[in-house]
Design an enzyme around this catalytic site. Structure first.
Site, PDB file in Angstrom:
ATOM      1  N   HIS A  62      47.740  35.833  31.913  1.00  0.00           N
ATOM      2  CA  HIS A  62      48.228  37.113  31.415  1.00  0.00           C
ATOM      3  C   HIS A  62      49.747  37.128  31.312  1.00  0.00           C
ATOM      4  O   HIS A  62      50.450  36.484  32.100  1.00  0.00           O
ATOM      5  CB  HIS A  62      47.778  38.240  32.349  1.00  0.00           C
ATOM      6  CG  HIS A  62      46.275  38.380  32.420  1.00  0.00           C
ATOM      7  ND1 HIS A  62      45.627  38.894  33.513  1.00  0.00           N
ATOM      8  CD2 HIS A  62      45.310  38.060  31.517  1.00  0.00           C
ATOM      9  CE1 HIS A  62      44.314  38.892  33.289  1.00  0.00           C
ATOM     10  NE2 HIS A  62      44.104  38.388  32.096  1.00  0.00           N
ATOM     11  N   LYS A  72      56.073  39.689  38.474  1.00  0.00           N
ATOM     12  CA  LYS A  72      55.092  39.892  39.534  1.00  0.00           C
ATOM     13  C   LYS A  72      55.485  39.113  40.786  1.00  0.00           C
ATOM     14  O   LYS A  72      55.964  37.977  40.697  1.00  0.00           O
ATOM     15  CB  LYS A  72      53.704  39.426  39.082  1.00  0.00           C
ATOM     16  CG  LYS A  72      53.143  40.183  37.896  1.00  0.00           C
ATOM     17  CD  LYS A  72      51.836  39.578  37.423  1.00  0.00           C
ATOM     18  CE  LYS A  72      51.290  40.295  36.198  1.00  0.00           C
ATOM     19  NZ  LYS A  72      50.079  39.637  35.663  1.00  0.00           N
ATOM     20  N   TYR A 132      49.608  42.439  44.212  1.00  0.00           N
ATOM     21  CA  TYR A 132      50.657  42.270  43.211  1.00  0.00           C
ATOM     22  C   TYR A 132      51.708  43.366  43.385  1.00  0.00           C
ATOM     23  O   TYR A 132      51.362  44.552  43.460  1.00  0.00           O
ATOM     24  CB  TYR A 132      50.132  42.450  41.789  1.00  0.00           C
ATOM     25  CG  TYR A 132      48.867  41.752  41.377  1.00  0.00           C
ATOM     26  CD1 TYR A 132      48.902  40.763  40.390  1.00  0.00           C
ATOM     27  CD2 TYR A 132      47.640  42.110  41.907  1.00  0.00           C
ATOM     28  CE1 TYR A 132      47.733  40.148  39.949  1.00  0.00           C
ATOM     29  CE2 TYR A 132      46.463  41.501  41.479  1.00  0.00           C
ATOM     30  CZ  TYR A 132      46.516  40.521  40.504  1.00  0.00           C
ATOM     31  OH  TYR A 132      45.358  39.926  40.079  1.00  0.00           O
ATOM     32  N   ASP A 169      39.304  37.503  28.695  1.00  0.00           N
ATOM     33  CA  ASP A 169      40.065  36.266  28.850  1.00  0.00           C
ATOM     34  C   ASP A 169      39.430  35.119  28.071  1.00  0.00           C
ATOM     35  O   ASP A 169      40.135  34.244  27.559  1.00  0.00           O
ATOM     36  CB  ASP A 169      40.195  35.902  30.332  1.00  0.00           C
ATOM     37  CG  ASP A 169      41.126  36.850  31.081  1.00  0.00           C
ATOM     38  OD1 ASP A 169      41.906  37.552  30.419  1.00  0.00           O
ATOM     39  OD2 ASP A 169      41.054  36.893  32.328  1.00  0.00           O
TER      40      ASP A 169
END
Length: 201
Positions: A62, A72, A132, A169
């Protein structure tokens, strides 16, 4: 806390001290002083996310439109996972390359992924938790992906674990296709944005 620059520019591994005793343990996976010393600017915190995954689950690759992108800072508070960072920044000296770090609830290592880099992971055991810290809120219109099973990328997924990948995905373009479609961040724009973050402190 120890910091280590990874082979892909603009991502880092952080290893905190873990303090166990007869009650359990204490650990601080994110420490701002160590982060700023390594990265050169503070982490803007706009959103925190948590995912729980069964063994073999792959999430990613991603990334978000940059700037502003979405940096992140990730760690694994329960279970274990293989974290993978892919350089998808067009013009980067390491474009198309990847690096990986084992994150688990024994060492509590963390990884920082700068804006413009691709991020993915595979859970290595059931009920693996990923935490995250995100620099920007989730913006569906700016979110993209690269297929994590792209043979040209050859990401280091363990061969003895059956991968479980979401439909989203699975349908994501391969890196070559994403490049042709103009979806990928540009390295020069990312570097310019990093410079602005450092200048702002």
């Amino acid at each position: 806390m120890q910091a280590r620059r990874l082979s892909i520019p603009d991502c880092f591994e952080f290893t905190p001290r873990v303090f166990p005793d007869h009650r359990g343990l204490f650990v601080a996976p994110f420490q701002e002083e160590a982060f700023v010393e390594a990265v050169g600017h503070r982490l803007r915190l706009a959103q925190t996310n948590t995912s729980v995954s069964r063994r073999g689950s792959i999430r990613g690759v991603h990334f978000a439109d940059t700037p502003p992108g979405q940096a992140k800072y990730v760690y694994c508070p329960s279970g274990s996972l293989l974290d993978v960072i892919v350089d998808i920044r067009v013009g980067s000296p390491t474009f198309g390359e990847w690096t990986s770090v084992l994150l688990d609830s024994a060492e509590y290592k963390a990884v920082y992924i700068a804006e413009g880099l691709g991020h993915a992971f595979m859970a290595l055991e059931d009920n693996t938790v990923m935490a995250y810290l995100c620099s920007e809120p989730y913006n569906p219109a700016a979110e993209h992906g690269v297929n994590p099973l792209d043979a040209d990328l050859a990401l280091p997924w363990p061969q003895d674990i059956e991968p479980a990948v979401s439909e989203k995905d699975t349908e994501a373009p391969y890196l070559k296709e994403a490049l042709e479609q103009g979806l990928l961040p540009r390295y020069d724009e990312c570097v310019e944005y990093y410079g602005k973050l450092r200048a702002a402190g």
